[in-house]
Each structure stands twice: as structure tokens, then as C-alpha cells.
Motif scaffolding. Structure first.
Motif, short mmCIF file in Angstrom:
data_model
loop_
_atom_site.label_atom_id
_atom_site.label_comp_id
_atom_site.label_asym_id
_atom_site.label_seq_id
_atom_site.Cartn_x
_atom_site.Cartn_y
_atom_site.Cartn_z
N UNK A 58 0.54 5.98 7.33
CA UNK A 58 1.41 6.68 8.14
C UNK A 58 1.95 5.82 9.09
N UNK A 59 1.72 4.46 9.15
CA UNK A 59 2.42 3.35 10.12
C UNK A 59 3.30 2.54 9.16
N UNK A 60 3.80 3.20 8.10
CA UNK A 60 4.87 2.37 7.16
C UNK A 60 4.38 1.12 6.57
N UNK A 61 3.03 0.84 6.63
CA UNK A 61 2.54 -0.21 5.75
C UNK A 61 2.53 0.11 4.38
N UNK A 62 2.56 -0.92 3.31
CA UNK A 62 2.38 -0.49 1.85
C UNK A 62 1.75 -1.64 1.43
N UNK A 63 0.50 -0.94 0.95
CA UNK A 63 -0.76 -2.06 0.54
C UNK A 63 -0.79 -1.85 -1.05
N UNK A 64 -0.72 -2.93 -1.68
CA UNK A 64 -1.04 -3.17 -3.09
C UNK A 64 -2.21 -3.22 -3.59
N UNK A 65 -3.01 -2.56 -4.53
CA UNK A 65 -4.13 -2.77 -5.02
C UNK A 65 -4.00 -2.76 -6.59
N UNK A 66 -5.30 -3.52 -7.04
CA UNK A 66 -5.30 -3.64 -8.53
C UNK A 66 -5.95 -2.34 -9.32
N UNK A 67 -6.44 -1.42 -8.44
CA UNK A 67 -7.23 -0.19 -8.88
C UNK A 67 -5.93 0.73 -9.24
N UNK A 68 -6.11 1.51 -10.27
CA UNK A 68 -5.44 2.75 -10.61
C UNK A 68 -5.62 3.50 -9.63
N UNK A 69 -4.44 4.48 -9.37
CA UNK A 69 -4.40 5.40 -8.21
C UNK A 69 -5.61 6.42 -8.45
N UNK A 70 -5.81 6.73 -9.73
CA UNK A 70 -6.95 7.66 -10.08
C UNK A 70 -8.39 7.30 -9.53
N UNK A 71 -8.36 6.13 -9.85
CA UNK A 71 -9.77 5.55 -9.37
C UNK A 71 -9.98 5.40 -7.79
N UNK A 72 -8.99 5.16 -7.19
CA UNK A 72 -8.80 5.31 -5.68
C UNK A 72 -8.98 6.89 -5.22
#
Length: 81
Positions: A58-72
Motif C-alpha cells: 500500500x505504500x508503493x513498495x514492490x517486493x520480489x519473491x522466489x515463491x510462486x504467488x499461489x504458494x504465498x
């Protein structure tokens, strides 16, 4: 009290800040990530692995993850129960 979600490899994010969890494959998301990097709003939590999911806060940060969106999303749902 804030709740957190594990986004992989010991990295956590505040659940209340998450607006969207999306796949990193589409061209619009790749542009969003590039723009966030230019503007110093990008947080890379992949630990050197391939980016599979992108979290937008919500504060316009973009976070990269090695996990699939479904897993999160599954982790988020099981945490709410």
C-alpha cells in the motif's frame, strides 16, 4: 498486533500492507518492477534465486519473491484460520 507472512528464505512481510501478489511473468509487471527499481522502491527478497512472485504494498513498495504467488496466497489463507 501486526501479522506477517513468510515470503521465502527467512523473509517476512506485514500482511496488512499487501495490496496484491502477482506473477512476475507478464510484461506490465516487468515494467512495474523496472520502474520501482529506478525509483528505489524495489525490495529484492529472492536471495539470488529466480523471481516468481511480486508483492505490491500500500505504500508503493514492490517486493520480489522466489515463491510462486499461489504458494504465498496459500500461506496467507492458512495464517488467517
Amino acid at each position: 498486533m501486526s501479522q506477517f507472512i513468510n515470503i521465502g528464505y527467512g523473509n517476512i512481510v506485514a500482511v496488512g500492507r499487501i495490496v496484491a501478489i502477482v506473477s512476475a511473468d507478464s510484461a506490465p509487471i516487468k515494467r512495474l518492477v523496472a520502474q520501482a527499481k529506478e525509483e528505489a522502491r524495489l525490495i529484492d527478497a529472492t536471495q539470488g534465486r529466480k523471481t516468481r512472485g511480486v508483492i505490491i504494498t500500500d505504500n508503493d513498495q514492490v517486493i520480489l519473491s522466489a515463491l510462486q504467488p499461489e504458494t504465498m496466497a496459500t500461506r496467507l489463507e492458512t495464517q488467517k484460520e
